[in-house]
Write a protein that holds these residues in place. Structure first.
Motif, PDB file in Angstrom:
ATOM      1  N   LEU A 137     -57.023  18.513 -18.592  1.00  0.00           N
ATOM      2  CA  LEU A 137     -58.018  17.448 -18.574  1.00  0.00           C
ATOM      3  C   LEU A 137     -57.499  16.156 -19.190  1.00  0.00           C
ATOM      4  O   LEU A 137     -58.039  15.081 -18.926  1.00  0.00           O
ATOM      5  N   SER A 138     -56.447  16.262 -19.995  1.00  0.00           N
ATOM      6  CA  SER A 138     -55.908  15.053 -20.625  1.00  0.00           C
ATOM      7  C   SER A 138     -55.359  14.072 -19.594  1.00  0.00           C
ATOM      8  O   SER A 138     -55.217  12.882 -19.867  1.00  0.00           O
ATOM      9  N   GLU A 172     -58.480  11.572 -18.004  1.00  0.00           N
ATOM     10  CA  GLU A 172     -59.424  10.861 -18.882  1.00  0.00           C
ATOM     11  C   GLU A 172     -59.830   9.518 -18.314  1.00  0.00           C
ATOM     12  O   GLU A 172     -60.936   9.018 -18.591  1.00  0.00           O
ATOM     13  N   HIS A 207     -65.435  11.410 -17.357  1.00  0.00           N
ATOM     14  CA  HIS A 207     -64.856  12.357 -18.315  1.00  0.00           C
ATOM     15  C   HIS A 207     -65.678  12.418 -19.599  1.00  0.00           C
ATOM     16  O   HIS A 207     -66.124  13.506 -20.030  1.00  0.00           O
ATOM     17  N   GLU A 208     -65.918  11.272 -20.240  1.00  0.00           N
ATOM     18  CA  GLU A 208     -66.631  11.252 -21.517  1.00  0.00           C
ATOM     19  C   GLU A 208     -68.075  11.727 -21.352  1.00  0.00           C
ATOM     20  O   GLU A 208     -68.621  12.418 -22.216  1.00  0.00           O
ATOM     21  N   ARG A 232     -68.042  15.511 -20.979  1.00  0.00           N
ATOM     22  CA  ARG A 232     -67.700  16.137 -22.277  1.00  0.00           C
ATOM     23  C   ARG A 232     -68.897  16.156 -23.216  1.00  0.00           C
ATOM     24  O   ARG A 232     -69.069  17.105 -23.999  1.00  0.00           O
ATOM     25  N   TYR A 274     -67.838  21.577 -17.779  1.00  0.00           N
ATOM     26  CA  TYR A 274     -66.731  20.690 -18.144  1.00  0.00           C
ATOM     27  C   TYR A 274     -66.574  20.656 -19.664  1.00  0.00           C
ATOM     28  O   TYR A 274     -65.454  20.623 -20.183  1.00  0.00           O
ATOM     29  N   ARG A 275     -67.679  20.637 -20.390  1.00  0.00           N
ATOM     30  CA  ARG A 275     -67.634  20.635 -21.859  1.00  0.00           C
ATOM     31  C   ARG A 275     -66.917  21.891 -22.351  1.00  0.00           C
ATOM     32  O   ARG A 275     -66.121  21.839 -23.292  1.00  0.00           O
ATOM     33  N   TYR A 326     -64.653  23.627 -20.653  1.00  0.00           N
ATOM     34  CA  TYR A 326     -63.224  23.444 -20.362  1.00  0.00           C
ATOM     35  C   TYR A 326     -62.565  22.573 -21.426  1.00  0.00           C
ATOM     36  O   TYR A 326     -61.463  22.868 -21.900  1.00  0.00           O
ATOM     37  N   ALA A 327     -63.233  21.478 -21.776  1.00  0.00           N
ATOM     38  CA  ALA A 327     -62.675  20.556 -22.764  1.00  0.00           C
ATOM     39  C   ALA A 327     -62.505  21.243 -24.109  1.00  0.00           C
ATOM     40  O   ALA A 327     -61.500  21.054 -24.805  1.00  0.00           O
ATOM     41  N   GLN A 384     -59.428  23.508 -23.914  1.00  0.00           N
ATOM     42  CA  GLN A 384     -58.130  22.847 -23.797  1.00  0.00           C
ATOM     43  C   GLN A 384     -57.827  21.914 -24.954  1.00  0.00           C
ATOM     44  O   GLN A 384     -56.693  21.816 -25.397  1.00  0.00           O
ATOM     45  N   LEU A 385     -58.822  21.198 -25.408  1.00  0.00           N
ATOM     46  CA  LEU A 385     -58.575  20.173 -26.415  1.00  0.00           C
ATOM     47  C   LEU A 385     -58.898  20.653 -27.828  1.00  0.00           C
ATOM     48  O   LEU A 385     -58.779  19.891 -28.789  1.00  0.00           O
TER      49      LEU A 385
END
Length: 586
Positions: free
Chosen positions: A538-539, A542, A561-562, A565, A572-573, A575-576, A579-580
């Motif tokens: 996902l990076s 962005e 993206h934001e 998130r 998606y949240r 996934y973020a 990953q992050l």
């Protein structure tokens, strides 16, 4: 010969037609080459009957003239042999060049579904070994058959003139030969087809194994693969040995028959000489002519084997020609000029070869110059969308438009010229760095290459290569790291300068340093282009204008993206967070 083989032969003869004059000349030279040796046994008869028995029957000067004349005839024999071989080879190789060129062009136009079903090694086998087998037909069927028939006809005429009763004795074995040949021909053709099919399977298996040799070795499966290959090779060996047995039966039977003939001639001829009805010279000439009679008969048997193999190869070649690409241009397809890049997926549906749906009622509008990211689990339909846009596959429902034009209404070439693709694993070809970059734009100058490499952050590592842009990088770019190959792929996309860009997980397999370079290069590349990005990391998305989260061919979430998130409970949240490392997002 059954109807399918007859059709294949007729189509093959269409490739023969442009070279019929060359083949006719080769055949004429071959006929001359095979008729000239008929002079030698008759010369033997004259020498024995008129110079030796009784001794000194004719003056020696006549003998000298006879021998000089014979040498002159064999000078013509040498010249005819040269032209027969050269012209037959010229026609055969030219014809096969045309056939291989057309087959290669046809395979290049096939849809990706064809390569999904066919292993690359099997396709290569059709273009190499099968075409080489078909080439034998030119010499066997046209030139050699004509030469052998001419030789047999000439010998038969001479034998009948010399002594008709003895000639009938010599020819008595020919009906038996024809019966044996006809009985074996059909079985030989069937067996040849089976051998070609099995050889194709072996070629496909080897191509697949060697392409995945690192995987085989890493899982220590060398012995398992060796056992599988052994079984496959053993089946091929049994088929080959069965074919060898059939050929041996054919050659053994004809060999026996052609050996019986001279024995019968010698037996009957000796009785004729003892009875004063035949001279010794005539019997010697007659016996010599038998070699000239039975040699072409034996060759015709061998030619029958070659023709059987060639016909089987033709069937397999034209099977490929009869496979048509599923993605085809409309007869009135127009050229798509330079576009703005507005893309609409209008109720798009797709399924592979009648399988379950991969996409259902997919709708989305990409404004020109925007970047849309596709996110979702494997099998969600992300890569399928990327393949539908350049028409590697065709939609099975709905339509895709670019600037309001259905992509099925334009030529494939003009459509794909407007799309640049950077794949997860970029395919580089054997050749130099410069040659690989120019795939993006063949007419690009050295300065263009340098600019594209600079924008893709590839200049530095290219400068370190032994010969810079002229460095050979090996098959599939094996001499480069993953990050370097990816930067070359991006440089190639810069060179193409297409208004639409597809990025298929371009950084998923890279280390952090390489990914940082790639992200900078991609930001430059995305400027002013309509882009479709497939991403697991996902990076890398962005800065996308919009993110689509797919599941089972449908959009389940969309937004920036934001925004996604921050949306509580969103996929998606999740996934973020994974990953992050953001376990608690507020």
């Amino acid at each position: 010969m059954h109807s399918a083989q007859r059709r294949s032969l007729q189509r093959f003869l269409a490739y023969v037609a442009p070279y019929r004059t060359t083949i006719a000349l080769a055949t004429a030279c071959g006929v001359v080459r095979y008729l000239i040796p008929l002079v030698l046994p008759w010369t033997l008869k004259i020498v024995v009957d008129e110079f030796l028995v009784p001794a000194g029957g004719r003056p020696r000067t006549q003998l000298h003239l006879l021998m000089v004349g014979l040498i002159a005839v064999y000078v013509v024999y040498g010249i005819a042999s040269y032209w027969r071989s050269y012209l037959a080879g010229l026609a055969g190789h030219r014809l096969i060049f045309d056939l291989r060129r057309d087959l290669h062009y046809h395979v290049q136009r096939m849809s990706l579904s064809f390569f999904d079903r066919q292993r690359i090694g099997e396709v290569v086998a059709r273009m190499t070994s099968d075409i080489a087998s078909a080439q034998n037909f030119v010499g066997a069927a046209f030139v050699n058959t004509a030469m052998d028939v001419a030789a047999i006809s000439g010998v038969v005429v001479v034998l009948l003139v010399a002594h008709w009763k003895l000639a009938l004795v010599a020819l008595a074995v020919l009906p038996c030969y024809a019966w044996v040949s006809l009985r074996l021909t059909r079985r030989l053709r069937e067996q040849s087809r089976a051998i070609h099919d099995q050889l194709q399977e072996i070629s496909g298996e080897l191509h697949e194994q060697f392409g995945a040799i690192s995987t085989i070795q890493s899982f220590t499966q060398e012995e398992a693969e060796a056992r599988a290959f052994h079984k496959q090779s053993e089946r091929f060996l049994h088929s080959v040995l069965s074919n060898v047995q059939l050929q041996s039966v054919a050659l053994g039977a004809t060999g026996f028959l052609t050996a019986i003939g001279p024995i019968l001639v010698l037996w009957f001829g000796a009785l004729e000489v003892l009875g004063g009805r035949l001279t010794i010279g005539t019997l010697m000439a007659f016996y010599a002519y038998l070699g000239l009679l039975y040699q072409p008969v034996q060759r015709l048997t061998e030619l029958n084997l070659i023709v059987a193999s060639s016909l089987a190869a033709m069937d397999r070649i034209f099977e490929v020609f009869d496979t048509y690409p599923e993605v085809r241009e409309q007869p009135v397809a127009r050229v798509l000029g330079r576009i703005r890049g507005e893309i609409v997926f209008d109720d798009v549906g797709f399924r592979y070869d009648g399988g379950p749906p991969v996409l259902e009622h997919f709708r989305h509008h990409l404004s020109a110059g925007t970047t849309v990211a596709l996110v979702g689990p494997s099998g969600a339909g992300k890569s399928t969308l990327a393949k539908l846009l350049p028409r590697f596959y065709d939609v099975t429902g709905g339509r895709i438009t670019i600037d309001g034009t259905d992509i099925r209404d334009v030529t494939l070439r003009s459509l794909r010229q407007n799309i640049a693709i950077v794949a997860q694993e970029p395919m580089l070809l054997s050749g130099t760095v410069a040659e690989n970059l120019r795939y993006g734009r063949p007419e690009a100058t050295d300065a263009d290459l340098a600019d594209a490499a600079r924008l893709a952050f590839a200049s530095e590592f290219i400068a370190r290569l032994p010969r810079g842009y002229e460095t050979e990088i090996g098959e599939r770019g094996l001499g480069l790291s993953g990050g370097e190959k990816q930067r070359l792929a991006i440089a190639r996309a810069f060179l193409k300068n297409a208004p639409i860009l597809i990025l298929d997980e371009p950084t998923s397999a890279l280390d952090p340093e390489s990914e940082a370079f790639l992200k900078q290069a991609l930001r430059h590349l995305l400027e002013g282009r309509t882009a479709l990005i497939i991403a697991h990391r996902l990076s890398t998305i962005e800065h996308a204008h919009e993110v689509l989260v797919l599941d089972r061919g449908r959009v389940i979430e969309q937004g920036r993206h934001e925004e996604l998130r921050a949306r509580p409970g969103s996929v998606y949240r999740r996934y973020a967070a994974q990953q992050l490392g953001l376990e608690r997002l507020s």
